[in-house]
Enzyme design. Structure first.
Site, PDB file in Angstrom:
ATOM      1  N   LYS A 136       1.731   1.580   2.295  1.00 60.64           N
ATOM      2  CA  LYS A 136       0.461   0.873   2.132  1.00 60.64           C
ATOM      3  C   LYS A 136      -0.613   1.887   1.783  1.00 60.64           C
ATOM      4  O   LYS A 136      -0.512   3.052   2.155  1.00 60.64           O
ATOM      5  CB  LYS A 136       0.067   0.174   3.436  1.00 60.64           C
ATOM      6  CG  LYS A 136      -0.899  -0.973   3.235  1.00 60.64           C
ATOM      7  CD  LYS A 136      -0.142  -2.199   2.761  1.00 60.64           C
ATOM      8  CE  LYS A 136      -0.970  -3.454   2.734  1.00 60.64           C
ATOM      9  NZ  LYS A 136      -0.108  -4.634   2.713  1.00 60.64           N
TER      10      LYS A 136
HETATM   11  N1  GLU Z   1      -0.061  -6.637  -0.192  1.00 55.39           N
HETATM   12  C1  GLU Z   1       1.022  -7.565  -0.166  1.00 55.39           C
HETATM   13  C2  GLU Z   1       1.654  -7.573   1.211  1.00 55.39           C
HETATM   14  O1  GLU Z   1       1.045  -7.237   2.176  1.00 55.39           O
HETATM   15  C3  GLU Z   1       2.004  -7.363  -1.309  1.00 55.39           C
HETATM   16  C4  GLU Z   1       2.740  -6.064  -1.318  1.00 55.39           C
HETATM   17  C5  GLU Z   1       3.583  -5.843  -2.564  1.00 55.39           C
HETATM   18  O2  GLU Z   1       3.751  -6.751  -3.354  1.00 55.39           O
HETATM   19  O3  GLU Z   1       4.057  -4.721  -2.709  1.00 55.39           O
HETATM   20  O4  GLU Z   1       2.773  -7.975   1.366  1.00 55.39           O
END
Ligand code: GLU
Length: 432
Positions: A122
């Site tokens: 993240k």
């Molecule tokens: N931000 C989204 C989540 O928390 C998508 C993450 C992604 O597609 O890599 O799952």
């Protein structure tokens, strides 16, 4: 003066005295519960409950007034045992390193829960995107990408949108990455615009995945989604599209909200009108034909399905006993605390945990990455059918695990996910 017992108000206190709301510690508690059920080796627990790699960067950005502002950014790779790190990038004034660490860990379990071959990562930048111009956001995004470039890439770590980032952010990211490596690298990020290697269906995928698992949950509860009342907290990508998709299934969206507050109407709110109103006014508050409701009251209002689709730790010891929904479908990451989980489970409320309920987003990101690597693109119907298969299979696996082990759905999802990552780690062995 001593206060007599009678004088003490009986209402639940606004601030719960005992609960720790640090999201990283919450994510570790959730992990520890599953590790205990799985009887994982202590050394392995240490490996799995901490991030593999953390990068903290300064992001100097030229603002429109000519001054330079330095933003702080993070990229955390929690685990890559099953594949490259994967996870979004969040722009928000309240981003902290602990939050990004928690979100990265949740990505690891999310990808494993639906069995896609990614680890978890993240990113976050502490900024207030609502107060920045498009060109300031572009310069900040490009510089942030450039700062974390040494650790990202199609085989290493693939960013995507998260809170207050979108397909435009990803287009800038992909362009910056590509210009630096000297060739167009479509698979370097997901959630891109469709004409630029994005996937059909990705924009709706988080909400669509949430709908698929909620449909399955309704079947187990012998509830009809048709006519069911739905309250949605948050009107960003997940919340606003969930409002649309649930309405298409003839559920009745009775309340919606955003960071400025909420609105309700027991006869139902038109999600298209709400989106248009928010587009013009910057908020859903004040939408004609609705009355005002606070974000707190939305969570505890009478409804069949509650969809928290905003930020973390909104269902806590403070309000868990007041939640009236039969199903809580977590489109947000981390909306419910471990104490609240227990309180909801005790009252027979089924929580569809974030790592299952919002995994449609990353699942379709996986499809996007596969399409980019192959330069071979699928139709929206194909993408949605594949998403449906993954979501329904995953729901069944989590539900079975929950019944077999007499645990609630979050712990069941964690047992499946952590078990998969643990197996991969053990069979790979420890380097060197
Ligand atoms: N931000 C989204 C989540 O928390 C998508 C993450 C992604 O597609 O890599 O799952």
């Amino acid at each position: 003066m001593a206060i007599s017992a009678k004088a003490v108000p009986q209402a639940i206190p606004r601030i719960a005295p005992r609960e720790d709301l640090n999201v990283f510690r919450i994510s570790q508690i959730q992990f520890d519960i599953a590790a205990e059920h799985l009887k994982l080796d202590q050394g392995l627990r240490q490996v799995l409950r901490t991030p593999k790699r953390i990068m903290e960067v300064s992001v100097p950005t030229k603002m429109d007034n000519g001054q330079v502002k330095v933003f702080q950014g993070y990229r955390v790779q929690h685990n890559v045992a099953r594949g490259p790190a994967k996870g979004g990038i969040r722009y928000h004034p309240n981003v902290t390193l602990d939050e990004v660490k928690a979100l990265a860990m949740w990505m690891t379990w999310k990808c494993a829960a639906v069995n896609i071959p990614f680890g978890g990562g993240k990113g976050g930048v502490i900024c207030d995107p609502k107060r920045m111009s498009k060109s300031e956001l572009e310069r900040m995004t490009r510089r942030f990408c450039s700062e974390i470039l040494p650790i990202i890439g199609p085989e290493r770590d693939i960013p995507a949108p998260d809170v207050y980032t979108d397909s435009q952010t990803m287009a800038w990211f992909m362009d910056t990455y590509s210009m630096t490596v000297g060739h167009t690298a479509l698979a370097s990020v997901t959630g891109k615009p469709v004409p630029l290697g994005g996937s059909e269906g990705r924009n709706e995928a988080t909400a669509r995945g949430c709908l698929f698992v909620t449909e399955e949950a309704c079947k187990t509860k012998k509830m009809n989604l048709r006519g069911a009342t739905v309250a949605i907290q948050g009107f960003g990508n997940a919340g606003s599209i969930a409002a649309r998709l649930f309405t298409e299934k003839k559920a009745k969206v009775v309340a919606i909200s955003d960071s400025r507050g909420g609105v309700h109407n027991s006869r139902g709110i038109d999600p298209y009108k709400a989106a248009r109103y928010k587009e013009r006014s910057g908020t859903v508050v004040g939408m004609p034909g609705t009355s005002r409701i606070s974000n707190d009251d939305l969570l505890t209002m009478k409804c069949d399905i509650l969809i928290p689709a905003a930020l973390e730790t909104v269902i806590t010891l403070n309000n868990a006993d007041l939640v009236k929904a039969k199903i809580v479908a977590e489109a947000a990451n981390g909306p419910t605390t471990p104490h609240a989980d227990e309180a909801l489970a005790k009252r027979g409320i089924m929580v569809l945990p974030d790592i299952l309920a919002n995994s449609g987003g990353v699942t379709t990101s996986y499809f996007e990455w596969v399409q980019d690597l192959q330069s071979f693109f699928w139709s929206e119907a194909e993408v949605n059918a594949k998403l449906e298969a993954v979501m329904k299979r995953s729901f069944q696996e989590v539900y079975e695990t929950s019944r077999k082990n007499h645990v609630h759905m979050r712990t069941a999802a964690y047992m499946l996910a952590v078990g998969r990552v643990a197996d991969a780690t053990v069979v790979r062995g420890l380097f060197p």
